[in-house]
Write a protein that holds these residues in place. Sequence first.
Motif, PDB file in Angstrom:
ATOM      1  N   LEU B 254       0.838  -1.297   0.090  1.00  0.00           N
ATOM      2  CA  LEU B 254       0.039   0.117  -0.107  1.00  0.00           C
ATOM      3  C   LEU B 254       0.987   1.258  -0.101  1.00  0.00           C
ATOM      4  CD1 LEU B 254      -2.314  -1.467   2.549  1.00  0.00           C
ATOM      5  CD2 LEU B 254      -3.073  -0.518   0.384  1.00  0.00           C
ATOM      6  N   GLU B 255       0.364   2.089  -0.762  1.00  0.00           N
ATOM      7  CA  GLU B 255       0.991   3.659  -0.688  1.00  0.00           C
ATOM      8  C   GLU B 255      -0.182   4.612  -0.156  1.00  0.00           C
ATOM      9  OE1 GLU B 255       2.554   4.048  -4.617  1.00  0.00           O
ATOM     10  OE2 GLU B 255       3.363   1.954  -4.535  1.00  0.00           O
ATOM     11  N   LEU B 256       0.165   5.204   1.018  1.00  0.00           N
ATOM     12  CA  LEU B 256      -0.988   5.970   1.624  1.00  0.00           C
ATOM     13  C   LEU B 256      -0.503   7.405   1.709  1.00  0.00           C
ATOM     14  CD1 LEU B 256      -2.562   3.381   4.007  1.00  0.00           C
ATOM     15  CD2 LEU B 256      -3.266   3.687   1.640  1.00  0.00           C
ATOM     16  N   PRO B 257      -0.690   8.320   0.789  1.00  0.00           N
ATOM     17  CA  PRO B 257      -0.223   9.582   1.112  1.00  0.00           C
ATOM     18  C   PRO B 257      -1.349  10.072   2.231  1.00  0.00           C
ATOM     19  CG  PRO B 257      -1.579   9.621  -0.931  1.00  0.00           C
ATOM     20  CD  PRO B 257      -1.278   8.119  -0.547  1.00  0.00           C
ATOM     21  N   ASN B 258      -0.843  10.750   3.147  1.00  0.00           N
ATOM     22  CA  ASN B 258      -1.505  11.378   4.156  1.00  0.00           C
ATOM     23  C   ASN B 258      -1.944  12.835   3.674  1.00  0.00           C
ATOM     24  OD1 ASN B 258      -2.652  12.304   6.502  1.00  0.00           O
ATOM     25  ND2 ASN B 258      -0.945  11.715   7.880  1.00  0.00           N
ATOM     26  N   LYS B 259      -3.579  12.801   3.159  1.00  0.00           N
ATOM     27  CA  LYS B 259      -3.742  14.122   2.808  1.00  0.00           C
ATOM     28  C   LYS B 259      -4.289  14.661   3.961  1.00  0.00           C
ATOM     29  CE  LYS B 259      -6.496  13.877  -1.017  1.00  0.00           C
ATOM     30  NZ  LYS B 259      -5.591  14.189  -2.167  1.00  0.00           N
ATOM     31  N   HIS B 260      -3.357  15.853   4.109  1.00  0.00           N
ATOM     32  CA  HIS B 260      -3.599  16.498   5.378  1.00  0.00           C
ATOM     33  C   HIS B 260      -4.941  17.367   5.333  1.00  0.00           C
ATOM     34  CE1 HIS B 260       0.236  15.125   6.735  1.00  0.00           C
ATOM     35  NE2 HIS B 260       0.984  15.805   5.890  1.00  0.00           N
ATOM     36  N   HIS B 261      -5.665  17.343   6.551  1.00  0.00           N
ATOM     37  CA  HIS B 261      -6.857  18.187   6.485  1.00  0.00           C
ATOM     38  C   HIS B 261      -6.581  18.887   7.730  1.00  0.00           C
ATOM     39  CE1 HIS B 261      -8.665  15.902   3.598  1.00  0.00           C
ATOM     40  NE2 HIS B 261      -9.610  16.477   3.431  1.00  0.00           N
ATOM     41  N   PHE B 262      -6.031  20.377   7.773  1.00  0.00           N
ATOM     42  CA  PHE B 262      -5.755  21.116   8.985  1.00  0.00           C
ATOM     43  C   PHE B 262      -6.951  21.792   9.492  1.00  0.00           C
ATOM     44  CE2 PHE B 262      -1.751  20.896   6.137  1.00  0.00           C
ATOM     45  CZ  PHE B 262      -1.041  20.197   7.352  1.00  0.00           C
ATOM     46  N   LEU B 263      -7.128  21.923  10.615  1.00  0.00           N
ATOM     47  CA  LEU B 263      -8.221  22.548  11.405  1.00  0.00           C
ATOM     48  C   LEU B 263      -7.930  23.789  11.503  1.00  0.00           C
ATOM     49  CD1 LEU B 263     -10.744  21.520  12.991  1.00  0.00           C
ATOM     50  CD2 LEU B 263      -9.157  21.868  15.296  1.00  0.00           C
ATOM     51  N   VAL B 264      -8.826  24.771  10.753  1.00  0.00           N
ATOM     52  CA  VAL B 264      -8.484  26.170  10.643  1.00  0.00           C
ATOM     53  C   VAL B 264      -8.700  26.797  11.938  1.00  0.00           C
ATOM     54  CG1 VAL B 264      -9.393  28.208   9.537  1.00  0.00           C
ATOM     55  CG2 VAL B 264      -9.606  26.096   8.150  1.00  0.00           C
ATOM     56  N   ASP B 265      -7.842  27.708  12.287  1.00  0.00           N
ATOM     57  CA  ASP B 265      -7.854  28.563  13.571  1.00  0.00           C
ATOM     58  C   ASP B 265      -8.858  29.541  13.294  1.00  0.00           C
ATOM     59  OD1 ASP B 265      -7.287  29.937  15.864  1.00  0.00           O
ATOM     60  OD2 ASP B 265      -5.370  30.728  15.452  1.00  0.00           O
ATOM     61  N   LEU B 266      -9.955  29.763  14.046  1.00  0.00           N
ATOM     62  CA  LEU B 266     -11.066  30.785  13.797  1.00  0.00           C
ATOM     63  C   LEU B 266     -11.049  31.702  15.138  1.00  0.00           C
ATOM     64  CD1 LEU B 266     -13.885  28.498  12.185  1.00  0.00           C
ATOM     65  CD2 LEU B 266     -12.491  29.984  11.080  1.00  0.00           C
ATOM     66  N   GLU B 267     -10.082  31.335  16.065  1.00  0.00           N
ATOM     67  CA  GLU B 267     -10.237  32.311  17.313  1.00  0.00           C
ATOM     68  C   GLU B 267     -10.167  33.755  16.801  1.00  0.00           C
ATOM     69  OE1 GLU B 267      -7.873  31.461  20.709  1.00  0.00           O
ATOM     70  OE2 GLU B 267      -8.376  29.174  20.653  1.00  0.00           O
ATOM     71  N   PRO B 268      -9.168  34.200  16.042  1.00  0.00           N
ATOM     72  CA  PRO B 268      -9.033  35.713  15.598  1.00  0.00           C
ATOM     73  C   PRO B 268     -10.643  35.991  15.547  1.00  0.00           C
ATOM     74  CG  PRO B 268      -7.285  34.344  14.454  1.00  0.00           C
ATOM     75  CD  PRO B 268      -8.345  33.336  15.027  1.00  0.00           C
ATOM     76  N   PHE B 269     -11.507  35.465  14.994  1.00  0.00           N
ATOM     77  CA  PHE B 269     -12.652  35.796  14.553  1.00  0.00           C
ATOM     78  C   PHE B 269     -13.861  35.804  15.657  1.00  0.00           C
ATOM     79  CE2 PHE B 269     -10.544  33.645  11.003  1.00  0.00           C
ATOM     80  CZ  PHE B 269      -9.806  34.800  10.573  1.00  0.00           C
ATOM     81  N   GLY B 270     -13.424  35.134  16.978  1.00  0.00           N
ATOM     82  CA  GLY B 270     -14.371  34.882  17.928  1.00  0.00           C
ATOM     83  C   GLY B 270     -15.287  33.605  17.617  1.00  0.00           C
ATOM     84  N   LEU B 271     -14.570  32.780  16.940  1.00  0.00           N
ATOM     85  CA  LEU B 271     -15.257  31.604  16.729  1.00  0.00           C
ATOM     86  C   LEU B 271     -14.568  30.556  17.290  1.00  0.00           C
ATOM     87  CD1 LEU B 271     -16.279  32.270  12.945  1.00  0.00           C
ATOM     88  CD2 LEU B 271     -17.727  32.483  14.847  1.00  0.00           C
TER      89      LEU B 271
END
Lengths: 304, 304, 304, 304
Positions: B254-271
């Motif tokens: 198997l060849e498994l690229p880790n397709k990164h899904h990064f959590l977006v930092d929403l704190e600057p917008f109070g979320l």
Amino acid sequence: MAHQLGQNQYGKAENRIVRVTRTGNRHEIRDLNVSVALSGDLDDVHLTGSNANCLPTDTTKNTVFAYAKKFGVQSPENFGILLARHFVDDTPPIHRARIRVEEYVWDRIEIPDNKARFIGSEEIGHSFVRRNTEVRTSEIVYDGTNVQVISGLKDLVVMNSTNSEFWGYIKDEYTTLKEAYDRILATQVTARWKFGFSGAEGEQEPNWDRSYQQVRKHMLEAFAETYSYSLQQTLYAMGTRVLNNRAEVDEVRLELPNKHHFLVDLEPFGLENDNEVYYAADRMYGLIEGTVHREGVTPVIPVA
Amino acid sequence: MAHQLGQNQYGKAENRIVRVTRTGNRHEIRDLNVSVALSGDLDDVHLTGSNANCLPTDTTKNTVFAYAKKFGVQSPENFGILLARHFVDDTPPIHRARIRVEEYVWDRIEIPDNKARFIGSEEIGHSFVRRNTEVRTSEIVYDGTNVQVISGLKDLVVMNSTNSEFWGYIKDEYTTLKEAYDRILATQVTARWKFGFSGAEGEQEPNWDRSYQQVRKHMLEAFAETYSYSLQQTLYAMGTRVLNNRAEVDEVRLELPNKHHFLVDLEPFGLENDNEVYYAADRMYGLIEGTVHREGVTPVIPVA
Amino acid sequence: MAHQLGQNQYGKAENRIVRVTRTGNRHEIRDLNVSVALSGDLDDVHLTGSNANCLPTDTTKNTVFAYAKKFGVQSPENFGILLARHFVDDTPPIHRARIRVEEYVWDRIEIPDNKARFIGSEEIGHSFVRRNTEVRTSEIVYDGTNVQVISGLKDLVVMNSTNSEFWGYIKDEYTTLKEAYDRILATQVTARWKFGFSGAEGEQEPNWDRSYQQVRKHMLEAFAETYSYSLQQTLYAMGTRVLNNRAEVDEVRLELPNKHHFLVDLEPFGLENDNEVYYAADRMYGLIEGTVHREGVTPVIPVA
Amino acid sequence: MAHQLGQNQYGKAENRIVRVTRTGNRHEIRDLNVSVALSGDLDDVHLTGSNANCLPTDTTKNTVFAYAKKFGVQSPENFGILLARHFVDDTPPIHRARIRVEEYVWDRIEIPDNKARFIGSEEIGHSFVRRNTEVRTSEIVYDGTNVQVISGLKDLVVMNSTNSEFWGYIKDEYTTLKEAYDRILATQVTARWKFGFSGAEGEQEPNWDRSYQQVRKHMLEAFAETYSYSLQQTLYAMGTRVLNNRAEVDEVRLELPNKHHFLVDLEPFGLENDNEVYYAADRMYGLIEGTVHREGVTPVIPVA
């Protein structure tokens, strides 16, 4: 039921890095795509969920960027060797590192007649245009003892508009091809060549950049100067030319797709096509692959 | 100076063929991309310009099309075996053939409420939409004695939106990654698996189509059902699941690229981002590769 | 010398966002690629180097992610309308926003016979496989007054293995094509359709998801049910079918490359090819484009 | 229900043609990709299944090849004008032709130290290497009266490693971007420019090849010489520079993706990154588009 874990490796692939070196107004850039693959004592990572021996792929990425700062990029090969040695020598569970590097070439934008109006602009040394020619490749493997370097290139597209024939081949019941006594020969070269360099203590590194330019030159010249009876013959001539001229290389492998250029039949329109008008086909294509190596050398470049 | 000619092969690559089977109004189609690579007594072709032992790549293309007519396409594997045996058994200078096949899947267009107005249209059995799901792959090698079949797939993209963690790893001076206790795990699966089948006389061929569907199913189920502490662990679970369920397979890579899904930092917008909004990155990506095989089996699937 | 600044726009393109909605163990995902293009009082940005009227492209990216959190993604169209209204209504120098959205579809991985061993695994609602079928597209333009929505799809590949003819065409001195009375008709559909919806106060938004499914269905059915004398005729049938069945749509534009499948000549091998074996060509290809619209409607979908 | 047929066109796309001109041992090649799109009295083709007014796309392909033989390829623009005039003037139902041409550039392989051994090889004039630099583009439209020529280029990648700032922009609630006073500015130029040439009787054609080289040169110089406060400002400078220097051009449109190069944070590793190490990102990217035109000229180049 438990099964055997065989060959495995992991790391961060395709780290796109641009390294700028500034000497006053004159900048130098190297533009790389670096891929890391590590192997070692990693059974637990696969079997038990323990990551105690796992250096994160994110860390391997950070290391690429930090090393570019600390050591600069002298050449893809030199940079890859530094990285490979670090991962194996400084991380006990890691026993083998493979670093792959692609390099993209940029030229300076020429300003023959300088019209810039900002201060200090009399000498523009920071403007570049990407050459977009072939991609330079390199693969460095280090196992704690030996360094193996396989350099190469891909996407080098060449054409001879004559001096190529193809005839005298096997004719079986499925053969319809007509013999050709003057055809276009065009190919998109993928080449890899192994260096004799093994990274032993005190061993001098080749001048990697100069070696690359010379290997490329000899392949191009051999392509142009070979009167060809088959793409196989051209392949062998290209590999031999490199070995004859570059002592630091002991094995060459080439993958040469035959980019067919078919002579268009213009007779229905009352026109004779005297090897002037060709249709450049995409698929299907012939694919010719082969290795040429010095006597006594065991070839190691794998089949693609 | 003469040098050694090492491994070499040639043939026509990427023969795109659609085979239609018509049973009255109901058509079946198989849509393939077939690549041929032949080896044998080909030194002269490379060294002297004599093509006397060279079966033209054009002939190998013709053979693919003629065989599709003569024998139909039962499955990519069966078709590849027929071709490989032909090239080696019927062409004396050819000693080894490697056939690679990609297959693209089509579904019938459903016509729930038939509005067709032409005669005979009450049953539309000739209209298809390409599924565009993963590509099925197959590689058949025949050397005059044994047949080796490695099947596979590529471009199967999967995601778990939870039940994935990553922590407890090595922290060196270049480590900045924060440990993750609930992350997205996504990958684009490339898999290859080798069959025990060797093509001996009287040996029964597996049901290749059914085998493919089952291997795919078991890999998907293992991906979904594994609570993952690393992509390596998921890889091993997927390989093991196939071996446990499919006796005809003895090695999986198997060849498994880790397709990164990064959590977006929403704190600057109070979320607060409670694992809801992710950025899907292209590059860099982790790349995890590995082989799982039965005890006593020598793995043969090469590293990519 | 100063010259006129004409149409201009800017923004962040290809924001890749995955939005997860969690309802207990059952997750829903929407996977989008969102591109923003803004126009307005931007002369100074181009002419003087003042960015006082420039909302950074980075901010437009942040807004896409923040809006996904705040409002969720009901549909690509609804999400695009929210964004377009925000950029124009809340940023005085911005007078026009164009939002383009691509959506990629995922299916749940089916676990017919659940073997998961972790707690809570009895119902796996967080595992997905990408369908990789056609890409759903949408373009929303808002100018402070009106909303214009053009939805569409691309990469929907379809084939009829019969019920297609082509004959009776012009024969000039460069015509060699033979008339065809039974051919394969295959195409890769790119379609765009404009909605009557204008975003007026109190106007009800269509059910965008349902509309998409229905437009797609009607195009597929029209493709399958049309006995075709030209791809142009099929194009018109597909556009008409949509307009006849979907009142919310008033204009359809289709781009249909004729993916040629050439009957292979097997006569040299003593075989008859009774519309069974085809070669699927890449290039050249016919390209058929056209608009179908309701009477009285001024078409607005631009030529590609 | 019948609906209106709007704008429509058809033809053979992506005819890949290589034209060789042989003057003794010295060959010249032009390598083109030609796409034809025709419009006219084509309602019946769409509505009734009659192809009486349809010139087959296959014929348009044949014409491209035959014209390359008959007239040679002086330049993409000149070749496109010949074809466009032919289709409209010689085919009564065809009222408008649009010819798009891409050109790929080849250089001669240099043989500084000629080692060829075949007769006549002292002067190798038939060996080429593809430059793979930007693609030259051209679009010619002829409606029976006027000729409109829009030339251009794509995939020209350029970078300034300094002399670029970005600050003083709008800060709204979603703005997190930090102002930059020294950044890399890199873009992949797509440019189109319209000629004043209208093809009137007796009107002299520009020297298309020289014009192309000069427009390209002026864009590159403007990119290098502009101290930039935004990519918009650079865009305007590039367009203006062309108009100031090339009287034959009266409108320029540019699409400039901002190929972000992010400064890597090396502080966690105790390293200072003094604008030396950058990460080259793929997506998302800023996209800046705009038109610059002479006063009094109505711009016609469409938004992409």
